[in-house]
Design an enzyme around this catalytic site. Structure first.
Site, PDB file in Angstrom:
ATOM      1  N   SER A   1      40.627  44.354  31.063  1.00 52.87           N
ATOM      2  CA  SER A   1      42.053  44.419  31.415  1.00 52.87           C
ATOM      3  C   SER A   1      42.412  43.583  32.639  1.00 52.87           C
ATOM      4  O   SER A   1      42.795  44.110  33.698  1.00 52.87           O
ATOM      5  CB  SER A   1      42.447  45.882  31.592  1.00 52.87           C
ATOM      6  OG  SER A   1      42.133  46.544  30.404  1.00 52.87           O
TER       7      SER A   1
ATOM      8  N   ARG B   1      42.378  35.081  36.518  1.00 52.23           N
ATOM      9  CA  ARG B   1      42.138  35.499  37.904  1.00 52.23           C
ATOM     10  C   ARG B   1      41.884  37.005  37.911  1.00 52.23           C
ATOM     11  O   ARG B   1      42.390  37.725  37.056  1.00 52.23           O
ATOM     12  CB  ARG B   1      43.327  35.162  38.803  1.00 52.23           C
ATOM     13  CG  ARG B   1      44.534  36.042  38.698  1.00 52.23           C
ATOM     14  CD  ARG B   1      45.768  35.391  39.252  1.00 52.23           C
ATOM     15  NE  ARG B   1      46.293  34.405  38.315  1.00 52.23           N
ATOM     16  CZ  ARG B   1      47.137  34.701  37.322  1.00 52.23           C
ATOM     17  NH1 ARG B   1      47.535  35.929  37.117  1.00 52.23           N
ATOM     18  NH2 ARG B   1      47.587  33.770  36.499  1.00 52.23           N
TER      19      ARG B   1
ATOM     20  N   ASP C   1      44.059  46.348  27.978  1.00 48.76           N
ATOM     21  CA  ASP C   1      44.388  47.779  27.809  1.00 48.76           C
ATOM     22  C   ASP C   1      45.809  48.014  27.269  1.00 48.76           C
ATOM     23  O   ASP C   1      46.057  48.977  26.548  1.00 48.76           O
ATOM     24  CB  ASP C   1      44.167  48.558  29.124  1.00 48.76           C
ATOM     25  CG  ASP C   1      44.820  47.947  30.344  1.00 48.76           C
ATOM     26  OD1 ASP C   1      45.505  46.908  30.218  1.00 48.76           O
ATOM     27  OD2 ASP C   1      44.652  48.498  31.456  1.00 48.76           O
TER      28      ASP C   1
END
Ligand code: BGC
Length: 497
Positions: A172, A187, A225
Protein backbone atom coordinates in the site's frame (compact mmCIF):
# COMPACT_ATOMS: atom_id res chain seq x y z
CA UNK A 1 -4.28 37.69 4.76
CA UNK A 2 -6.53 38.74 7.65
CA UNK A 3 -4.91 38.34 11.03
CA UNK A 4 -6.20 35.54 13.23
CA UNK A 5 -7.98 38.04 15.50
CA UNK A 6 -9.90 39.35 12.52
CA UNK A 7 -10.81 35.81 11.55
CA UNK A 8 -12.14 35.15 15.02
CA UNK A 9 -14.24 38.29 14.96
CA UNK A 10 -15.70 37.37 11.61
CA UNK A 11 -16.90 34.06 12.95
CA UNK A 12 -18.12 34.29 16.49
CA UNK A 13 -20.01 31.01 16.31
CA UNK A 14 -16.97 28.85 16.86
CA UNK A 15 -18.00 27.66 20.32
CA UNK A 16 -21.42 26.62 19.11
CA UNK A 17 -19.82 24.39 16.50
CA UNK A 18 -18.30 22.24 19.21
CA UNK A 19 -20.20 19.13 20.20
CA UNK A 20 -18.52 19.02 23.59
CA UNK A 21 -19.98 20.37 26.76
CA UNK A 22 -17.66 22.71 28.52
CA UNK A 23 -16.24 21.17 31.72
CA UNK A 24 -14.16 24.14 32.91
CA UNK A 25 -13.45 27.75 32.08
CA UNK A 26 -10.21 28.55 30.35
CA UNK A 27 -7.94 31.33 31.59
CA UNK A 28 -8.39 34.31 29.20
CA UNK A 29 -5.00 33.89 27.51
CA UNK A 30 -5.72 30.25 26.77
CA UNK A 31 -9.22 31.08 25.58
CA UNK A 32 -7.66 33.47 23.09
CA UNK A 33 -5.26 30.79 21.89
CA UNK A 34 -8.10 28.39 21.40
CA UNK A 35 -9.98 30.93 19.30
CA UNK A 36 -6.88 31.35 17.16
CA UNK A 37 -6.53 27.59 16.80
CA UNK A 38 -10.18 27.26 15.87
CA UNK A 39 -9.75 29.86 13.14
CA UNK A 40 -6.71 27.97 11.82
CA UNK A 41 -8.22 24.49 11.92
CA UNK A 42 -11.84 25.12 10.92
CA UNK A 43 -12.55 24.46 7.24
CA UNK A 44 -15.76 26.20 6.17
CA UNK A 45 -18.21 24.85 3.58
CA UNK A 46 -16.98 27.38 1.03
CA UNK A 47 -13.41 26.36 1.56
CA UNK A 48 -14.34 22.67 1.23
CA UNK A 49 -15.91 23.43 -2.15
CA UNK A 50 -12.81 25.26 -3.33
CA UNK A 51 -10.65 22.34 -2.23
CA UNK A 52 -12.85 19.86 -4.09
CA UNK A 53 -12.75 21.89 -7.28
CA UNK A 54 -8.94 21.94 -7.26
CA UNK A 55 -8.87 18.28 -6.18
CA UNK A 56 -10.95 17.25 -9.20
CA UNK A 57 -8.54 19.11 -11.50
CA UNK A 58 -5.57 17.26 -10.01
CA UNK A 59 -7.33 13.90 -10.39
CA UNK A 60 -7.98 14.72 -14.06
CA UNK A 61 -4.38 15.71 -14.65
CA UNK A 62 -3.25 12.40 -13.14
CA UNK A 63 -5.42 10.51 -15.62
CA UNK A 64 -3.93 12.44 -18.54
CA UNK A 65 -0.23 12.06 -17.90
CA UNK A 66 2.20 10.01 -15.86
CA UNK A 67 4.15 11.68 -13.09
CA UNK A 68 1.54 14.19 -11.96
CA UNK A 69 1.08 15.26 -8.35
CA UNK A 70 -1.77 12.78 -7.83
CA UNK A 71 -0.49 9.78 -9.78
CA UNK A 72 -3.84 8.02 -10.48
CA UNK A 73 -2.12 4.65 -10.76
CA UNK A 74 -3.56 2.06 -13.13
CA UNK A 75 -4.07 -1.15 -11.15
CA UNK A 76 -4.89 -3.63 -13.95
CA UNK A 77 -7.94 -4.74 -11.99
CA UNK A 78 -10.42 -4.72 -14.86
CA UNK A 79 -13.70 -5.18 -13.09
CA UNK A 80 -15.42 -5.52 -9.76
CA UNK A 81 -16.04 -9.13 -8.71
CA UNK A 82 -19.19 -10.98 -9.65
CA UNK A 83 -19.35 -12.54 -6.19
CA UNK A 84 -18.84 -16.01 -7.68
CA UNK A 85 -15.04 -16.02 -7.50
CA UNK A 86 -13.53 -19.14 -5.97
CA UNK A 87 -10.12 -20.44 -5.05
CA UNK A 88 -7.57 -20.84 -2.31
CA UNK A 89 -5.08 -17.98 -2.23
CA UNK A 90 -2.17 -16.98 -0.04
CA UNK A 91 -1.97 -13.25 0.72
CA UNK A 92 0.63 -11.09 2.35
CA UNK A 93 0.08 -7.53 3.55
CA UNK A 94 2.89 -5.19 4.51
CA UNK A 95 1.16 -2.93 7.03
CA UNK A 96 2.66 -0.09 9.05
CA UNK A 97 3.19 -2.14 12.19
CA UNK A 98 2.48 -5.74 11.19
CA UNK A 99 3.02 -8.17 8.42
CA UNK A 100 -0.10 -10.25 7.88
CA UNK A 101 -0.06 -13.55 6.03
CA UNK A 102 -3.37 -15.27 5.25
CA UNK A 103 -4.89 -18.15 3.40
CA UNK A 104 -8.22 -17.15 1.97
CA UNK A 105 -10.62 -19.73 0.63
CA UNK A 106 -13.22 -18.08 -1.53
CA UNK A 107 -16.49 -19.98 -1.69
CA UNK A 108 -18.22 -17.72 -4.23
CA UNK A 109 -21.85 -18.55 -4.80
CA UNK A 110 -21.65 -21.65 -2.59
CA UNK A 111 -21.04 -20.25 0.90
CA UNK A 112 -19.56 -22.55 3.53
CA UNK A 113 -21.50 -22.32 6.81
CA UNK A 114 -23.13 -19.16 5.48
CA UNK A 115 -19.78 -17.48 4.79
CA UNK A 116 -18.46 -16.49 1.37
CA UNK A 117 -14.89 -17.07 2.45
CA UNK A 118 -12.78 -18.74 5.12
CA UNK A 119 -9.67 -16.97 6.32
CA UNK A 120 -6.72 -18.22 8.34
CA UNK A 121 -4.11 -15.68 9.30
CA UNK A 122 -0.95 -15.02 11.23
CA UNK A 123 0.29 -11.57 12.16
CA UNK A 124 3.96 -10.87 12.66
CA UNK A 125 5.10 -7.67 14.31
CA UNK A 126 7.46 -5.72 12.06
CA UNK A 127 10.78 -5.11 13.76
CA UNK A 128 10.93 -1.37 14.55
CA UNK A 129 14.08 -0.65 12.59
CA UNK A 130 12.82 -2.40 9.44
CA UNK A 131 11.01 0.78 8.37
CA UNK A 132 14.35 2.49 7.91
CA UNK A 133 16.46 -0.47 6.77
CA UNK A 134 17.37 -1.79 3.32
CA UNK A 135 15.56 -3.60 0.49
CA UNK A 136 17.51 -6.76 1.19
CA UNK A 137 16.41 -6.80 4.86
CA UNK A 138 12.80 -6.03 3.99
CA UNK A 139 12.29 -8.76 1.40
CA UNK A 140 14.28 -11.34 3.36
CA UNK A 141 12.05 -10.64 6.32
CA UNK A 142 8.82 -10.92 4.31
CA UNK A 143 9.85 -14.08 2.45
CA UNK A 144 10.96 -15.58 5.76
CA UNK A 145 7.56 -14.98 7.35
CA UNK A 146 5.75 -16.38 4.32
CA UNK A 147 7.92 -19.49 4.68
CA UNK A 148 7.07 -19.75 8.39
CA UNK A 149 3.36 -19.44 7.66
CA UNK A 150 3.47 -22.08 4.90
CA UNK A 151 5.09 -24.60 7.21
CA UNK A 152 2.91 -23.67 10.23
CA UNK A 153 -0.18 -24.31 8.11
CA UNK A 154 1.21 -27.42 6.38
CA UNK A 155 0.89 -25.65 3.02
CA UNK A 156 4.47 -26.52 2.08
CA UNK A 157 3.27 -30.14 1.83
CA UNK A 158 0.11 -29.29 -0.10
CA UNK A 159 1.87 -27.20 -2.78
CA UNK A 160 5.05 -27.69 -4.79
CA UNK A 161 7.23 -25.79 -7.27
CA UNK A 162 5.24 -27.51 -10.06
CA UNK A 163 1.89 -26.79 -8.43
CA UNK A 164 2.52 -23.51 -6.59
CA UNK A 165 0.07 -21.73 -4.34
CA UNK A 166 -1.15 -18.44 -5.87
CA UNK A 167 0.06 -15.44 -3.87
CA UNK A 168 -1.41 -11.93 -3.71
CA UNK A 169 0.64 -9.09 -2.24
CA UNK A 170 -0.93 -5.98 -0.71
CA UNK A 171 1.66 -3.25 -1.05
CA UNK A 172 0.00 0.00 0.00
CA UNK A 173 2.37 2.61 -1.35
CA UNK A 174 2.29 4.51 -4.63
CA UNK A 175 3.54 2.21 -7.38
CA UNK A 176 3.57 2.26 -11.18
CA UNK A 177 2.20 -0.98 -12.54
CA UNK A 178 2.76 -2.06 -16.15
CA UNK A 179 0.85 -5.21 -15.32
CA UNK A 180 -0.82 -6.64 -12.26
CA UNK A 181 2.21 -8.57 -10.98
CA UNK A 182 4.61 -5.66 -11.25
CA UNK A 183 4.86 -2.54 -9.05
CA UNK A 184 7.63 0.05 -9.27
CA UNK A 185 7.61 2.00 -6.03
CA UNK A 186 7.29 5.72 -6.74
CA UNK A 187 8.08 6.80 -3.20
CA UNK A 188 7.68 5.55 0.34
CA UNK A 189 4.91 7.09 2.42
CA UNK A 190 3.67 6.70 6.02
CA UNK A 191 7.13 7.25 7.50
CA UNK A 192 8.77 4.32 5.67
CA UNK A 193 12.26 5.02 4.43
CA UNK A 194 13.79 1.77 3.20
CA UNK A 195 16.76 2.14 0.93
CA UNK A 196 16.85 0.49 -2.49
CA UNK A 197 13.15 0.03 -3.21
CA UNK A 198 12.08 3.41 -4.66
CA UNK A 199 12.34 3.21 -8.44
CA UNK A 200 12.45 -0.61 -8.36
CA UNK A 201 9.89 -3.31 -8.99
CA UNK A 202 8.78 -4.45 -5.53
CA UNK A 203 7.21 -7.58 -7.05
CA UNK A 204 10.52 -8.64 -8.61
CA UNK A 205 12.40 -7.99 -5.37
CA UNK A 206 9.95 -10.13 -3.40
CA UNK A 207 9.93 -12.85 -6.08
CA UNK A 208 13.71 -13.09 -5.90
CA UNK A 209 13.63 -13.78 -2.17
CA UNK A 210 10.76 -16.28 -2.51
CA UNK A 211 12.77 -18.13 -5.12
CA UNK A 212 15.92 -18.02 -3.04
CA UNK A 213 13.97 -19.90 -0.38
CA UNK A 214 12.42 -22.30 -2.88
CA UNK A 215 8.95 -21.54 -1.59
CA UNK A 216 6.10 -23.23 -3.47
CA UNK A 217 4.25 -20.00 -4.31
CA UNK A 218 3.61 -17.90 -7.42
CA UNK A 219 3.09 -14.16 -7.16
CA UNK A 220 -0.08 -13.35 -9.12
CA UNK A 221 -0.87 -9.78 -8.19
CA UNK A 222 0.32 -6.73 -6.30
CA UNK A 223 -2.51 -4.55 -5.07
CA UNK A 224 -3.12 -1.39 -3.10
CA UNK A 225 -5.22 -1.58 0.09
CA UNK A 226 -7.82 0.83 -1.39
CA UNK A 227 -8.37 -1.38 -4.44
CA UNK A 228 -8.59 -4.38 -2.10
CA UNK A 229 -11.15 -2.62 0.11
CA UNK A 230 -13.29 -1.74 -2.91
CA UNK A 231 -13.16 -5.25 -4.36
CA UNK A 232 -13.72 -7.09 -1.04
CA UNK A 233 -16.69 -4.85 -0.27
CA UNK A 234 -18.17 -5.20 -3.75
CA UNK A 235 -17.96 -9.01 -3.37
CA UNK A 236 -20.75 -8.66 -0.78
CA UNK A 237 -22.25 -5.29 -1.59
CA UNK A 238 -22.85 -4.40 -5.26
CA UNK A 239 -23.60 -0.77 -4.33
CA UNK A 240 -19.90 -0.22 -3.60
CA UNK A 241 -18.47 2.58 -5.74
CA UNK A 242 -15.26 3.56 -3.98
CA UNK A 243 -12.78 1.90 -1.65
CA UNK A 244 -11.01 4.19 0.73
CA UNK A 245 -8.62 4.09 3.64
CA UNK A 246 -8.67 6.59 6.47
CA UNK A 247 -5.97 5.04 8.59
CA UNK A 248 -2.26 5.58 9.08
CA UNK A 249 -2.37 6.94 5.52
CA UNK A 250 -5.25 8.10 3.36
CA UNK A 251 -6.21 7.25 -0.18
CA UNK A 252 -9.02 5.93 -2.39
CA UNK A 253 -9.69 3.78 -5.43
CA UNK A 254 -12.60 3.68 -7.88
CA UNK A 255 -13.52 2.11 -11.20
CA UNK A 256 -12.67 4.63 -13.93
CA UNK A 257 -14.04 4.48 -17.44
CA UNK A 258 -11.25 3.35 -19.75
CA UNK A 259 -11.85 6.30 -22.06
CA UNK A 260 -11.29 8.74 -19.20
CA UNK A 261 -7.78 7.34 -18.57
CA UNK A 262 -6.12 9.31 -21.35
CA UNK A 263 -2.60 8.24 -20.42
CA UNK A 264 -3.47 4.59 -21.06
CA UNK A 265 -2.05 3.22 -24.31
CA UNK A 266 -5.14 1.92 -26.09
CA UNK A 267 -2.97 -0.38 -28.24
CA UNK A 268 -1.76 -2.20 -25.14
CA UNK A 269 -2.88 -5.85 -25.31
CA UNK A 270 -4.21 -5.76 -21.75
CA UNK A 271 -6.35 -2.75 -22.60
CA UNK A 272 -7.60 -4.43 -25.75
CA UNK A 273 -8.61 -7.47 -23.70
CA UNK A 274 -10.50 -5.36 -21.18
CA UNK A 275 -14.15 -6.06 -21.74
CA UNK A 276 -15.73 -4.18 -18.85
CA UNK A 277 -14.80 -0.74 -20.21
CA UNK A 278 -13.46 0.09 -16.73
CA UNK A 279 -10.26 -0.14 -14.76
CA UNK A 280 -9.60 0.30 -11.04
CA UNK A 281 -7.55 3.41 -10.40
CA UNK A 282 -5.54 3.73 -7.22
CA UNK A 283 -5.60 7.52 -6.89
CA UNK A 284 -2.84 7.98 -4.32
CA UNK A 285 -4.51 11.22 -3.42
CA UNK A 286 -2.58 11.62 -0.19
CA UNK A 287 -0.34 13.62 -2.55
CA UNK A 288 -3.07 16.16 -3.28
CA UNK A 289 -1.92 19.79 -3.19
CA UNK A 290 1.78 19.05 -2.95
CA UNK A 291 2.11 22.41 -4.73
CA UNK A 292 0.36 24.13 -1.77
CA UNK A 293 -2.35 25.98 -3.66
CA UNK A 294 -5.46 25.44 -1.61
CA UNK A 295 -5.17 23.42 1.58
CA UNK A 296 -5.29 25.57 4.73
CA UNK A 297 -1.93 24.46 6.14
CA UNK A 298 -1.01 25.57 9.62
CA UNK A 299 2.51 26.03 10.94
CA UNK A 300 2.09 22.66 12.66
CA UNK A 301 1.43 20.94 9.31
CA UNK A 302 4.44 22.69 7.82
CA UNK A 303 6.67 21.50 10.62
CA UNK A 304 5.46 17.89 10.33
CA UNK A 305 6.22 17.97 6.64
CA UNK A 306 9.65 19.52 7.11
CA UNK A 307 10.67 16.94 9.68
CA UNK A 308 9.28 13.93 7.78
CA UNK A 309 11.47 11.55 5.74
CA UNK A 310 9.89 12.90 2.51
CA UNK A 311 9.33 16.67 2.82
CA UNK A 312 7.08 18.11 0.12
CA UNK A 313 5.23 14.81 -0.37
CA UNK A 314 1.78 13.67 0.81
CA UNK A 315 0.56 17.14 1.78
CA UNK A 316 -3.08 16.09 2.02
CA UNK A 317 -2.25 12.90 3.92
CA UNK A 318 -0.14 14.78 6.43
CA UNK A 319 -3.19 16.89 7.37
CA UNK A 320 -5.77 14.16 7.56
CA UNK A 321 -4.34 10.71 8.24
CA UNK A 322 -3.93 8.81 11.47
CA UNK A 323 -0.15 8.84 11.49
CA UNK A 324 -0.17 12.63 11.81
CA UNK A 325 -3.20 13.71 13.87
CA UNK A 326 -1.58 12.82 17.19
CA UNK A 327 1.57 14.62 16.13
CA UNK A 328 -0.35 17.81 15.28
CA UNK A 329 -1.94 17.62 18.74
CA UNK A 330 1.48 17.22 20.34
CA UNK A 331 2.96 20.19 18.50
CA UNK A 332 0.11 22.48 19.60
CA UNK A 333 0.39 21.34 23.23
CA UNK A 334 4.13 21.86 23.12
CA UNK A 335 3.71 25.38 21.79
CA UNK A 336 1.29 26.20 24.60
CA UNK A 337 3.73 24.80 27.13
CA UNK A 338 6.49 26.94 25.65
CA UNK A 339 4.25 29.99 25.92
CA UNK A 340 3.83 29.18 29.59
CA UNK A 341 0.08 28.64 29.28
CA UNK A 342 -0.24 24.99 30.28
CA UNK A 343 1.56 22.49 32.49
CA UNK A 344 3.59 25.20 34.17
CA UNK A 345 5.96 23.84 36.79
CA UNK A 346 5.59 20.32 35.45
CA UNK A 347 8.15 18.31 33.56
CA UNK A 348 6.88 18.28 29.98
CA UNK A 349 9.96 16.45 28.67
CA UNK A 350 7.98 13.56 27.17
CA UNK A 351 5.92 15.97 25.12
CA UNK A 352 9.11 16.90 23.30
CA UNK A 353 9.44 13.44 21.72
CA UNK A 354 8.17 13.40 18.12
CA UNK A 355 5.22 11.07 17.54
CA UNK A 356 4.89 10.34 21.26
CA UNK A 357 1.13 10.87 21.04
CA UNK A 358 -0.79 8.22 19.15
CA UNK A 359 -3.88 9.33 17.25
CA UNK A 360 -5.78 6.77 19.34
CA UNK A 361 -5.31 9.11 22.28
CA UNK A 362 -7.26 11.89 20.55
CA UNK A 363 -10.14 9.49 20.02
CA UNK A 364 -10.05 8.47 23.64
CA UNK A 365 -9.97 12.06 24.85
CA UNK A 366 -13.00 13.01 22.73
CA UNK A 367 -14.76 9.86 23.79
CA UNK A 368 -14.11 10.09 27.52
CA UNK A 369 -17.29 10.02 29.58
CA UNK A 370 -15.72 8.81 32.79
CA UNK A 371 -16.43 10.82 35.95
CA UNK A 372 -14.17 13.89 36.13
CA UNK A 373 -12.50 12.70 32.93
CA UNK A 374 -10.45 10.23 34.85
CA UNK A 375 -9.50 8.29 31.72
CA UNK A 376 -8.04 11.39 30.10
CA UNK A 377 -6.14 12.22 33.28
CA UNK A 378 -4.71 8.70 33.36
CA UNK A 379 -3.66 8.89 29.75
CA UNK A 380 -1.82 12.13 30.31
CA UNK A 381 -0.11 10.59 33.30
CA UNK A 382 0.80 7.33 31.53
CA UNK A 383 1.84 8.74 28.16
CA UNK A 384 3.30 12.11 29.06
CA UNK A 385 3.94 11.98 32.76
CA UNK A 386 1.73 15.08 33.20
CA UNK A 387 -1.07 15.76 35.69
CA UNK A 388 -3.60 18.02 33.99
CA UNK A 389 -5.80 20.55 35.82
CA UNK A 390 -9.42 20.88 34.78
CA UNK A 391 -8.71 23.72 32.35
CA UNK A 392 -5.96 21.67 30.72
CA UNK A 393 -8.39 18.80 30.25
CA UNK A 394 -10.89 21.24 28.75
CA UNK A 395 -8.25 22.58 26.37
CA UNK A 396 -7.19 19.06 25.33
CA UNK A 397 -10.75 18.02 24.58
CA UNK A 398 -11.37 21.07 22.43
CA UNK A 399 -8.08 20.66 20.63
CA UNK A 400 -8.62 16.95 19.96
CA UNK A 401 -11.99 17.88 18.49
CA UNK A 402 -10.62 20.65 16.26
CA UNK A 403 -7.94 18.41 14.80
CA UNK A 404 -10.22 15.41 14.26
CA UNK A 405 -13.01 17.51 12.73
CA UNK A 406 -10.61 19.09 10.27
CA UNK A 407 -9.30 15.62 9.33
CA UNK A 408 -12.79 14.21 8.73
CA UNK A 409 -13.90 17.25 6.71
CA UNK A 410 -10.81 17.07 4.51
CA UNK A 411 -11.34 13.34 4.01
CA UNK A 412 -14.75 14.07 2.51
CA UNK A 413 -13.09 16.25 -0.16
CA UNK A 414 -11.25 13.41 -1.87
CA UNK A 415 -14.37 11.29 -2.20
CA UNK A 416 -16.43 14.28 -3.35
CA UNK A 417 -13.82 15.01 -6.03
CA UNK A 418 -14.02 11.42 -7.37
CA UNK A 419 -17.83 11.59 -7.37
CA UNK A 420 -17.74 14.87 -9.26
CA UNK A 421 -15.21 13.53 -11.78
CA UNK A 422 -17.16 10.34 -12.46
CA UNK A 423 -20.56 11.96 -12.03
CA UNK A 424 -21.43 9.49 -9.28
CA UNK A 425 -24.69 10.43 -7.58
CA UNK A 426 -25.23 7.51 -5.25
CA UNK A 427 -23.60 4.44 -3.77
CA UNK A 428 -21.48 3.09 -0.95
CA UNK A 429 -18.02 4.31 -0.07
CA UNK A 430 -16.33 1.35 1.62
CA UNK A 431 -13.94 2.75 4.20
CA UNK A 432 -11.27 1.00 6.20
CA UNK A 433 -8.52 2.14 8.54
CA UNK A 434 -8.22 3.06 12.16
CA UNK A 435 -9.54 6.61 11.79
CA UNK A 436 -12.64 5.54 9.85
CA UNK A 437 -13.51 2.63 12.08
CA UNK A 438 -12.18 3.49 15.52
CA UNK A 439 -13.08 7.15 15.83
CA UNK A 440 -16.72 7.16 16.92
CA UNK A 441 -17.53 10.53 15.34
CA UNK A 442 -15.55 10.29 12.13
CA UNK A 443 -18.31 8.89 9.92
CA UNK A 444 -20.84 11.42 11.13
CA UNK A 445 -18.48 14.34 10.51
CA UNK A 446 -17.46 12.97 7.14
CA UNK A 447 -21.11 12.62 6.08
CA UNK A 448 -21.96 16.17 7.16
CA UNK A 449 -19.02 17.59 5.22
CA UNK A 450 -19.86 15.56 2.12
CA UNK A 451 -23.43 16.85 2.32
CA UNK A 452 -22.17 20.44 2.61
CA UNK A 453 -19.98 20.02 -0.45
CA UNK A 454 -22.70 18.37 -2.51
CA UNK A 455 -25.46 20.73 -1.25
CA UNK A 456 -27.63 18.02 0.28
CA UNK A 457 -30.52 18.94 2.57
CA UNK A 458 -30.09 18.67 6.33
CA UNK A 459 -31.63 15.21 6.56
CA UNK A 460 -29.27 13.79 3.92
CA UNK A 461 -26.29 15.23 5.77
CA UNK A 462 -26.95 12.83 8.65
CA UNK A 463 -24.77 9.74 8.77
CA UNK A 464 -26.20 6.98 6.58
CA UNK A 465 -29.04 9.12 5.19
CA UNK A 466 -27.52 10.66 2.08
CA UNK A 467 -27.42 9.12 -1.41
CA UNK A 468 -23.69 8.49 -1.00
CA UNK A 469 -22.97 6.76 2.28
CA UNK A 470 -19.89 5.54 4.04
CA UNK A 471 -19.83 1.83 4.93
CA UNK A 472 -17.26 -0.24 6.80
CA UNK A 473 -15.13 -1.97 4.21
CA UNK A 474 -14.58 -5.69 4.16
CA UNK A 475 -11.03 -6.94 4.65
CA UNK A 476 -9.30 -5.55 1.57
CA UNK A 477 -5.73 -6.56 2.15
CA UNK A 478 -6.64 -10.21 2.82
CA UNK A 479 -9.96 -11.10 1.20
CA UNK A 480 -9.86 -8.30 -1.41
CA UNK A 481 -6.37 -9.29 -2.46
CA UNK A 482 -7.41 -12.95 -2.75
CA UNK A 483 -10.44 -12.07 -4.89
CA UNK A 484 -8.25 -10.02 -7.22
CA UNK A 485 -5.80 -12.92 -7.54
CA UNK A 486 -8.72 -15.28 -8.30
CA UNK A 487 -10.10 -12.88 -10.94
CA UNK A 488 -6.66 -12.57 -12.51
CA UNK A 489 -6.19 -16.37 -12.63
CA UNK A 490 -9.57 -16.68 -14.30
CA UNK A 491 -8.61 -14.01 -16.88
CA UNK A 492 -5.39 -15.84 -17.65
CA UNK A 493 -7.28 -19.13 -18.00
CA UNK A 494 -9.75 -17.56 -20.43
CA UNK A 495 -6.99 -15.86 -22.42
CA UNK A 496 -5.29 -19.24 -22.88
CA UNK A 497 -8.40 -21.07 -24.03
C1 BGC B 1 -0.21 5.13 0.57
C2 BGC B 1 -1.36 4.49 -0.17
C3 BGC B 1 -2.28 3.79 0.79
C4 BGC B 1 -2.69 4.70 1.93
C5 BGC B 1 -3.54 4.00 2.97
C6 BGC B 1 -0.74 6.00 1.69
O1 BGC B 1 0.33 6.51 2.44
O2 BGC B 1 0.58 5.90 -0.29
O3 BGC B 1 -0.88 3.57 -1.12
O4 BGC B 1 -3.41 3.35 0.10
O5 BGC B 1 -1.55 5.23 2.57
O6 BGC B 1 -2.88 2.91 3.50
Amino acid sequence: MPSSTQLVNQDASWRQRSELESMADLPPALEKELQRLDAEFWVSSDKLKKIVSRFRGELERGLKEEGKSIPMNVSWVHSLPSGDEKGKILTVDLGGTNLRVCTVELHGSEPAKGEKYTLTQEEFKLPKDLKTSTAEKLWTHIAGKIGTFLSDQGLDKEYSKDKPMPLGFTFSYPATQDKIDHAVLQRWTKGFDIEGVEGHDAAAQLREQLEARDLPVKLICVINDTVGAMVASAYNDPETIIGTIFGTGCNAAYMAKIESIHKLDKANEQVKHNDSGHMAINCEYGAFDNGHHVLPRTKYDERIDKESPRPGQQTFEKMSAGLYLGEIFRLVLLELVEKGLIFQNQNAEKLKHPYSIDTKLLTQIEDDESPKFKKTRNMFEDTLNLQPEDYEIELSRRLAELIAVRGARLCACGVAAICSLEDIKKGHVAADGSVANKHPKFKKRWATALGEILDWDDEAKKEGKGPIIITSAEDGSGVGCAIIAAMELERRRKDKS
